[in-house]
Design a protein around this motif. Structure first.
Motif, PDB file in Angstrom:
ATOM      1  N   ASP A   1      42.167  35.545  33.765  1.00  0.00           N
ATOM      2  CA  ASP A   1      41.727  35.433  35.169  1.00  0.00           C
ATOM      3  C   ASP A   1      42.835  35.882  36.116  1.00  0.00           C
ATOM      4  OD1 ASP A   1      39.241  34.524  34.455  1.00  0.00           O
ATOM      5  OD2 ASP A   1      39.720  32.400  34.738  1.00  0.00           O
ATOM      6  N   LEU A   2      44.061  35.473  35.806  1.00  0.00           N
ATOM      7  CA  LEU A   2      45.193  35.859  36.651  1.00  0.00           C
ATOM      8  C   LEU A   2      45.455  37.362  36.557  1.00  0.00           C
ATOM      9  CD1 LEU A   2      47.645  32.876  36.058  1.00  0.00           C
ATOM     10  CD2 LEU A   2      46.388  33.408  38.142  1.00  0.00           C
ATOM     11  N   PHE A   3      45.251  37.909  35.387  1.00  0.00           N
ATOM     12  CA  PHE A   3      45.395  39.365  35.218  1.00  0.00           C
ATOM     13  C   PHE A   3      44.436  40.102  36.152  1.00  0.00           C
ATOM     14  CE2 PHE A   3      43.670  43.223  33.273  1.00  0.00           C
ATOM     15  CZ  PHE A   3      44.819  43.993  33.119  1.00  0.00           C
ATOM     16  N   GLU A   4      43.183  39.663  36.188  1.00  0.00           N
ATOM     17  CA  GLU A   4      42.185  40.317  37.046  1.00  0.00           C
ATOM     18  C   GLU A   4      42.569  40.198  38.518  1.00  0.00           C
ATOM     19  OE1 GLU A   4      39.876  42.165  35.916  1.00  0.00           O
ATOM     20  OE2 GLU A   4      40.099  41.642  33.797  1.00  0.00           O
ATOM     21  N   LEU A   5      43.078  39.031  38.912  1.00  0.00           N
ATOM     22  CA  LEU A   5      43.503  38.836  40.307  1.00  0.00           C
ATOM     23  C   LEU A   5      44.720  39.691  40.634  1.00  0.00           C
ATOM     24  CD1 LEU A   5      43.115  34.951  40.553  1.00  0.00           C
ATOM     25  CD2 LEU A   5      41.675  36.671  41.665  1.00  0.00           C
ATOM     26  N   LEU A   6      45.598  39.828  39.654  1.00  0.00           N
ATOM     27  CA  LEU A   6      46.806  40.634  39.849  1.00  0.00           C
ATOM     28  C   LEU A   6      46.454  42.108  40.025  1.00  0.00           C
ATOM     29  CD1 LEU A   6      49.758  39.566  39.815  1.00  0.00           C
ATOM     30  CD2 LEU A   6      49.959  40.499  37.512  1.00  0.00           C
ATOM     31  N   ILE A   7      45.534  42.570  39.211  1.00  0.00           N
ATOM     32  CA  ILE A   7      45.125  43.978  39.271  1.00  0.00           C
ATOM     33  C   ILE A   7      44.413  44.282  40.589  1.00  0.00           C
ATOM     34  CG2 ILE A   7      43.674  45.731  38.185  1.00  0.00           C
ATOM     35  CD1 ILE A   7      46.313  44.926  36.726  1.00  0.00           C
TER      36      ILE A   7
ATOM     37  N   ILE B   1      50.365  48.905  38.146  1.00  0.00           N
ATOM     38  CA  ILE B   1      51.171  48.483  36.997  1.00  0.00           C
ATOM     39  C   ILE B   1      50.510  48.892  35.678  1.00  0.00           C
ATOM     40  CG2 ILE B   1      52.331  46.564  38.150  1.00  0.00           C
ATOM     41  CD1 ILE B   1      50.341  44.664  36.908  1.00  0.00           C
ATOM     42  N   LEU B   2      49.197  49.154  35.725  1.00  0.00           N
ATOM     43  CA  LEU B   2      48.509  49.608  34.516  1.00  0.00           C
ATOM     44  C   LEU B   2      48.910  51.021  34.129  1.00  0.00           C
ATOM     45  CD1 LEU B   2      44.915  48.196  35.139  1.00  0.00           C
ATOM     46  CD2 LEU B   2      46.532  47.453  33.394  1.00  0.00           C
ATOM     47  N   ASN B   3      49.550  51.736  35.057  1.00  0.00           N
ATOM     48  CA  ASN B   3      50.010  53.089  34.747  1.00  0.00           C
ATOM     49  C   ASN B   3      51.187  53.077  33.776  1.00  0.00           C
ATOM     50  OD1 ASN B   3      48.121  54.105  36.563  1.00  0.00           O
ATOM     51  ND2 ASN B   3      49.558  54.076  38.272  1.00  0.00           N
TER      52      ASN B   3
ATOM     53  N   PHE C   1      50.721  43.550  27.306  1.00  0.00           N
ATOM     54  CA  PHE C   1      52.068  43.228  27.784  1.00  0.00           C
ATOM     55  C   PHE C   1      52.001  42.413  29.069  1.00  0.00           C
ATOM     56  CE2 PHE C   1      55.777  44.229  30.436  1.00  0.00           C
ATOM     57  CZ  PHE C   1      56.807  43.844  29.588  1.00  0.00           C
ATOM     58  N   ILE C   2      51.136  42.819  30.001  1.00  0.00           N
ATOM     59  CA  ILE C   2      51.023  42.119  31.280  1.00  0.00           C
ATOM     60  C   ILE C   2      50.561  40.681  31.070  1.00  0.00           C
ATOM     61  CG2 ILE C   2      49.853  42.087  33.516  1.00  0.00           C
ATOM     62  CD1 ILE C   2      49.676  45.161  33.301  1.00  0.00           C
ATOM     63  N   LEU C   3      49.630  40.475  30.139  1.00  0.00           N
ATOM     64  CA  LEU C   3      49.159  39.122  29.842  1.00  0.00           C
ATOM     65  C   LEU C   3      50.292  38.248  29.311  1.00  0.00           C
ATOM     66  CD1 LEU C   3      45.683  39.862  28.212  1.00  0.00           C
ATOM     67  CD2 LEU C   3      46.087  38.611  30.333  1.00  0.00           C
ATOM     68  N   LYS C   4      51.159  38.809  28.488  1.00  0.00           N
ATOM     69  CA  LYS C   4      52.304  38.055  27.980  1.00  0.00           C
ATOM     70  C   LYS C   4      53.259  37.680  29.116  1.00  0.00           C
ATOM     71  CE  LYS C   4      52.356  39.986  23.291  1.00  0.00           C
ATOM     72  NZ  LYS C   4      53.096  40.837  22.319  1.00  0.00           N
ATOM     73  N   VAL C   5      53.454  38.603  30.037  1.00  0.00           N
ATOM     74  CA  VAL C   5      54.326  38.338  31.186  1.00  0.00           C
ATOM     75  C   VAL C   5      53.725  37.244  32.061  1.00  0.00           C
ATOM     76  CG1 VAL C   5      55.278  39.313  33.310  1.00  0.00           C
ATOM     77  CG2 VAL C   5      55.329  40.651  31.193  1.00  0.00           C
TER      78      VAL C   5
ATOM     79  N   ILE D   1      53.604  36.198  41.256  1.00  0.00           N
ATOM     80  CA  ILE D   1      53.776  36.654  39.872  1.00  0.00           C
ATOM     81  C   ILE D   1      54.531  37.973  39.857  1.00  0.00           C
ATOM     82  CG2 ILE D   1      52.548  37.448  37.814  1.00  0.00           C
ATOM     83  CD1 ILE D   1      50.393  35.379  38.432  1.00  0.00           C
ATOM     84  N   PHE D   2      54.261  38.843  40.829  1.00  0.00           N
ATOM     85  CA  PHE D   2      54.998  40.107  40.905  1.00  0.00           C
ATOM     86  C   PHE D   2      56.489  39.847  41.109  1.00  0.00           C
ATOM     87  CE2 PHE D   2      50.782  41.810  42.173  1.00  0.00           C
ATOM     88  CZ  PHE D   2      50.692  42.851  41.251  1.00  0.00           C
ATOM     89  N   ASP D   3      56.827  38.901  41.975  1.00  0.00           N
ATOM     90  CA  ASP D   3      58.230  38.586  42.236  1.00  0.00           C
ATOM     91  C   ASP D   3      58.891  37.967  41.016  1.00  0.00           C
ATOM     92  OD1 ASP D   3      57.941  39.478  44.866  1.00  0.00           O
ATOM     93  OD2 ASP D   3      57.322  37.507  45.571  1.00  0.00           O
ATOM     94  N   GLU D   4      58.205  36.999  40.399  1.00  0.00           N
ATOM     95  CA  GLU D   4      58.771  36.328  39.235  1.00  0.00           C
ATOM     96  C   GLU D   4      58.910  37.272  38.042  1.00  0.00           C
ATOM     97  OE1 GLU D   4      60.052  33.389  39.133  1.00  0.00           O
ATOM     98  OE2 GLU D   4      59.466  32.800  41.166  1.00  0.00           O
ATOM     99  N   ALA D   5      58.061  38.288  38.010  1.00  0.00           N
ATOM    100  CA  ALA D   5      58.064  39.221  36.877  1.00  0.00           C
ATOM    101  C   ALA D   5      58.732  40.548  37.218  1.00  0.00           C
ATOM    102  CB  ALA D   5      56.634  39.467  36.415  1.00  0.00           C
TER     103      ALA D   5
END
Length: 309
Positions: A163-169, A175-177, A183-187, A201-205
């Motif tokens: 769910d967070l992945f979908e919100l992030l995208i 970032i999918l490029n 990998f993104i899910l693990k992060v 999440i972008f800042d923390e990652a």
């Protein structure tokens, strides 16, 4: 009080709409006898709704009802979504600030009500089941923006990584490029507990998604010890020699080096974290290093050793 507008613009009475409860702010309490009297005058007293009055939401500091000006003054929204006044002045909303609807409703429910237990984080379904007007307090509740952000953080943690992945995208699909969904899910799984908003999440990652990292100057000032640089070099050599660059082996190599050199954890660990992530705090560094991979970790440590003076 008696009439309201329907969707087609025609007036409809609350009686014809079969409204059973009217729940409103306590500033309407003095008018309640008049409204009930009006129902009596129309001969509707037996079918009149039940009236309940809620305590006001008060300013975080001092006394008085919370207003939009308090939000401007103290730096928080007071509207659910962006609102533009008749004069064209735009007031920010909670939605645009990154608050989820679940967290927002959860926060509002606790301004004047409590379930009688220690539980604070509720889904909408749980709130509907637990709510009772009998547990609404009589005194006003002071608004707490820090607590509001806490509610958002708790609800964010309850979301699945997917769910967070979908919100992030939705916020930035670029970032999918460069990175796979796996990998993104693990992060996300690693950093989400440190985030209050999805954008955090972008800042923390940032150490995962950015090739070049910026070193925190305050962290360097506090924790970068030039006398420990030879030890950091030695740890780098040990990491290079690892056959499998996994968190468990990285941690074992690090701890064995500390033990054999009689070094405290706090002497070298902050320097290693700064070199790898640019920051002094974050999730498990050994898992971070595994996700980054041996080549990138080696490059960052070398860069830090050559750059930080």
């Amino acid at each position: 009080m008696i009439d309201t507008f329907s969707k087609n613009g025609k007036r409809k009475s609350k009686r014809s709409m079969k409204i059973t409860h009217v729940i409103r702010g306590e500033e309407w309490l003095p008018s309640a006898p008049l409204h009930i009297f009006l129902y009596d005058c129309f001969g509707w007293l037996k079918s009149a709704p039940k009236f309940a009055h809620l305590p006001l939401i008060l300013k975080p500091d001092g006394n008085g009802k919370l207003s939009k000006r308090d939000g401007d003054r103290l730096g928080f929204p007071v509207f659910p979504i962006n609102w533009t006044s008749q004069e064209g002045e735009v007031f920010p909303g909670y939605r645009e600030k990154g608050f989820s609807s679940d967290a927002f409703v959860n926060m509002l429910s606790f301004l004047g009500w409590n379930p009688g237990t220690d539980k604070e984080v509720f889904s909408m379904t749980e709130l509907i089941s637990a709510f009772s007007l009998n547990r609404v307090g009589k005194s006003g509740a002071k608004y707490d923006y820090t607590k509001t952000k806490w509610f958002n953080q708790q609800h964010l943690r309850l979301k699945s990584d997917t769910d967070l992945f979908e919100l992030l995208i939705l916020k930035d699909d670029s970032i999918l490029n460069n990175f796979s969904k796996e990998f993104i899910l693990k992060v996300i799984s690693l950093v989400k507990d440190r985030a209050v908003f999805v954008s955090d999440i972008f800042d923390e990652a940032s150490c995962f998604f950015n090739e070049k990292i910026d070193f925190d100057s305050l962290a360097i000032e506090k924790k970068w010890n030039k006398q420990m640089i030879p030890h950091l070099n030695n740890i780098l050599d040990s990491l290079v020699a690892l056959e499998e660059f996994v968190a468990e082996d990285i941690e074992l190599v690090f701890k064995n080096y500390l033990q054999s050199n009689n070094l405290g954890f706090g002497k070298i660990m902050p320097m290693l974290r700064i070199a790898v992530t640019g920051k002094i705090a974050g999730p498990s560094l050994f898992i971070v290093m595994e996700l980054l991979g041996s080549s990138k970790v080696q490059g960052r440590i070398k860069y830090a050793l050559n750059t930080i003076v």
